[in-house]
Design an enzyme around this catalytic site. Sequence first.
Site, short mmCIF file in Angstrom:
data_model
loop_
_atom_site.label_atom_id
_atom_site.label_comp_id
_atom_site.label_asym_id
_atom_site.label_seq_id
_atom_site.Cartn_x
_atom_site.Cartn_y
_atom_site.Cartn_z
N LYS A 197 49.52 26.99 37.54
CA LYS A 197 50.01 27.29 38.90
C LYS A 197 48.83 27.46 39.85
CE LYS A 197 51.14 31.69 39.98
NZ LYS A 197 50.42 32.15 41.19
N ASN A 198 47.84 28.22 39.40
CA ASN A 198 46.75 28.55 40.32
C ASN A 198 45.82 27.37 40.60
OD1 ASN A 198 47.82 31.05 40.52
ND2 ASN A 198 46.21 32.10 39.34
N ARG A 222 52.07 34.41 49.12
CA ARG A 222 50.92 34.85 49.90
C ARG A 222 49.73 33.92 49.75
NH1 ARG A 222 52.71 39.61 51.99
NH2 ARG A 222 54.62 40.01 50.91
N CYS A 255 50.73 42.93 49.15
CA CYS A 255 51.69 42.42 48.17
C CYS A 255 51.81 43.42 47.03
CB CYS A 255 51.27 41.06 47.66
SG CYS A 255 49.89 41.14 46.54
N ARG A 314 45.97 42.75 50.39
CA ARG A 314 45.47 41.40 50.05
C ARG A 314 44.63 40.91 51.23
NH1 ARG A 314 48.18 38.62 45.53
NH2 ARG A 314 46.55 37.22 44.88
N PRO A 315 43.43 41.49 51.42
CA PRO A 315 42.62 41.10 52.57
C PRO A 315 42.19 39.64 52.48
CG PRO A 315 41.36 42.53 51.10
CD PRO A 315 42.75 42.46 50.55
N ILE A 316 41.94 39.03 53.64
CA ILE A 316 41.43 37.65 53.66
C ILE A 316 40.15 37.57 54.49
CG2 ILE A 316 43.60 36.41 53.18
CD1 ILE A 316 43.81 36.04 56.27
N ASP A 317 39.48 38.74 54.61
CA ASP A 317 38.27 38.78 55.43
C ASP A 317 37.22 37.77 54.96
OD1 ASP A 317 38.36 40.55 53.20
OD2 ASP A 317 36.45 41.41 53.81
N LEU A 318 37.11 37.58 53.65
CA LEU A 318 36.09 36.64 53.14
C LEU A 318 36.45 35.20 53.49
CD1 LEU A 318 35.55 38.28 49.63
CD2 LEU A 318 34.14 38.56 51.67
N ASP A 325 44.76 38.64 35.47
CA ASP A 325 46.12 38.15 35.27
C ASP A 325 46.60 38.33 33.82
OD1 ASP A 325 46.28 37.48 37.91
OD2 ASP A 325 46.04 35.33 37.62
N ILE A 351 39.59 44.14 39.58
CA ILE A 351 39.82 43.11 40.60
C ILE A 351 40.82 43.56 41.66
CG2 ILE A 351 40.44 40.68 40.99
CD1 ILE A 351 37.97 41.02 39.20
N ARG A 380 58.05 32.49 39.21
CA ARG A 380 56.95 32.00 40.06
C ARG A 380 55.83 31.38 39.22
NH1 ARG A 380 54.10 36.29 42.68
NH2 ARG A 380 52.80 34.50 43.10
C1 UD1 Z 1 43.59 34.34 42.63
C2 UD1 Z 1 44.78 34.05 41.77
C3 UD1 Z 1 45.33 35.32 41.15
C4 UD1 Z 1 44.22 36.06 40.43
C5 UD1 Z 1 43.02 36.25 41.32
C6 UD1 Z 1 41.84 36.87 40.61
C7 UD1 Z 1 45.76 32.13 42.88
C8 UD1 Z 1 46.91 31.58 43.64
N1 UD1 Z 1 45.82 33.43 42.58
O1 UD1 Z 1 44.04 35.19 43.69
O2 UD1 Z 1 46.36 34.98 40.25
O3 UD1 Z 1 44.71 37.32 40.02
O4 UD1 Z 1 42.60 34.99 41.86
O5 UD1 Z 1 41.46 36.08 39.53
O6 UD1 Z 1 44.86 31.42 42.49
N2 UD1 Z 1 39.32 40.00 48.42
C9 UD1 Z 1 38.83 40.55 49.59
N3 UD1 Z 1 38.73 39.75 50.68
C10 UD1 Z 1 39.08 38.43 50.67
C11 UD1 Z 1 39.57 37.86 49.47
C12 UD1 Z 1 39.67 38.68 48.36
O7 UD1 Z 1 38.51 41.74 49.64
O8 UD1 Z 1 38.95 37.78 51.71
C13 UD1 Z 1 39.46 40.84 47.22
C14 UD1 Z 1 40.93 40.95 46.78
O9 UD1 Z 1 41.59 41.98 47.48
C15 UD1 Z 1 40.82 41.27 45.33
C16 UD1 Z 1 39.57 40.47 44.91
O10 UD1 Z 1 38.85 40.20 46.11
O11 UD1 Z 1 40.58 42.64 45.16
C17 UD1 Z 1 39.87 39.17 44.19
O12 UD1 Z 1 40.66 38.36 44.98
P1 UD1 Z 1 40.63 36.78 44.90
O13 UD1 Z 1 39.64 36.32 43.88
O14 UD1 Z 1 40.49 36.26 46.28
O15 UD1 Z 1 42.08 36.46 44.38
P2 UD1 Z 1 43.12 35.41 44.96
O16 UD1 Z 1 42.43 34.15 45.29
O17 UD1 Z 1 43.95 36.08 45.98
#
Ligand code: UD1
Length: 419
Positions: A22-23, A92, A116, A121-125, A306, A328, A398
């Site tokens: 899926k991922n 998301r 979620c 679920r920040p997206i700042d990065l 996961d 994580i 899902r």
């Molecule tokens: C992806 C996977 C998810 C898996 C995760 C970690 C998909 C669709 N989902 O989620 O199943 O559990 O990788 O292996 O591929 N973070 C920030 N800022 C950001 C982005 C992330 O602080 O802009 C933090 C998140 O809150 C979290 C950590 O970084 O604590 C890891 O997140 P990330 O690796 O981005 O996971 P996803 O891509 O959301």
Amino acid sequence: MERLMITGGGPLRGEIKVHGAKNSSLPLLAAAVLCRGETVLHNCPELSDVGAACEILSYLGCRVRREGRTVAIDAAGICRHSVPEPLMREMRSSIVFLGAIAARVGQADLSFPGGCELGPRPIDLHLAGLRKLGLLIEEDRGRLLCRVDGRLKGAPIALSFPSVGATENILLAAVTAEGRTVLTNAAREPEIIDLAGFLNKCGAKISGAGEGTIVVEGVDFLHGCEHRVIPDRIVAATYLSCAACTGGDVLVSDVEPVHLAGILPIFEEMGCGITVGERSVRLRAPARLRAAGDVRTMPYPGFPTDAQAPVMAASALAEGTSMFVENIFESRYKHAGELMRMGARIKLEGRVAVVEGVSALHGAEVTCTDLRGGAALVAAGLAAEGETILREIHHIDRGYERIEEALAPLGAKIRRTGE
Ligand code: UD1
């Protein structure tokens, strides 16, 4: 509302095949937006999240044909640059479309994904990386309004954490940017390698995927290609947990064993016999599992977050005490309360869970709290004495293709019912 009814107790035996990841599928479907020409993805699992990604593609104006596990996308007719709010809410990870839409159309309008089940679920990065490439982003009442002046431009980008989603979004935006992007502290997950491999087949110039530094030389456009999605390593880990919980002997096939390198040592620690084949892993569980020791979730190639929930289900039945440290996500122990309803002994303190194994779990009415937490309850239910009724199974759908049909040939007594 559908439920899963599980009668536990018997060991699972036999062979089970793993479907595509899926991922990997979600970023690959987003990548199709960039291609001029048809993209054909094989081994794309029949999951509700894949359905949501296909709906986004159709909404954008792509022609999407889905037949079983093959999805064909023609992005020639793209005419929109927004993703409707309900689709963003449904999944998301649709935020991964941002980089691709902005690069292809020159603008993008998506809603902020928000929190979620796993916590914030920040997206700042994602946003900081895309801004470095020249994307102009305004945040307005929960929406992200993005546009590009001219063309995105390659840049050096350093991530403070190797976020999987941010790495994907930046790659998708950088492949057709002008000039070179050097991404440091990039995520190294197999899904990143799969995405980069696909993009390179379409004409991109990416090197270093799977390592900490990825270099992208921007190209003018991408053409389509045919691609086979990698196997789902978390589904594989879940089936291995089901085998371990039930004292079973199961061959999990159609897997990439090297992707499971962070997980298999934990099952060995628990006393399971592991035999690695070219495309398979066989797990033979002992009469009673041993404790898992310390399980710390880490970015790849460490133990994946996961797989934490399904392995916790196995540790609940082990002899001795196991400790989990979730590094994580902030809030990823919601399944623990449900496992406790089945007789598990678990203590939680912040990011730490201490599991004192018991000799048996008992069936109960439990609720899936999230995707992998739901899978953990399936594993526990298969091992528990008596009947388990599992609610809110849309979470499981899902990420697992008809899990009851997959497990039944192994002797699992599991069926889906309407309410
Ligand atoms: C992806 C996977 C998810 C898996 C995760 C970690 C998909 C669709 N989902 O989620 O199943 O559990 O990788 O292996 O591929 N973070 C920030 N800022 C950001 C982005 C992330 O602080 O802009 C933090 C998140 O809150 C979290 C950590 O970084 O604590 C890891 O997140 P990330 O690796 O981005 O996971 P996803 O891509 O959301």
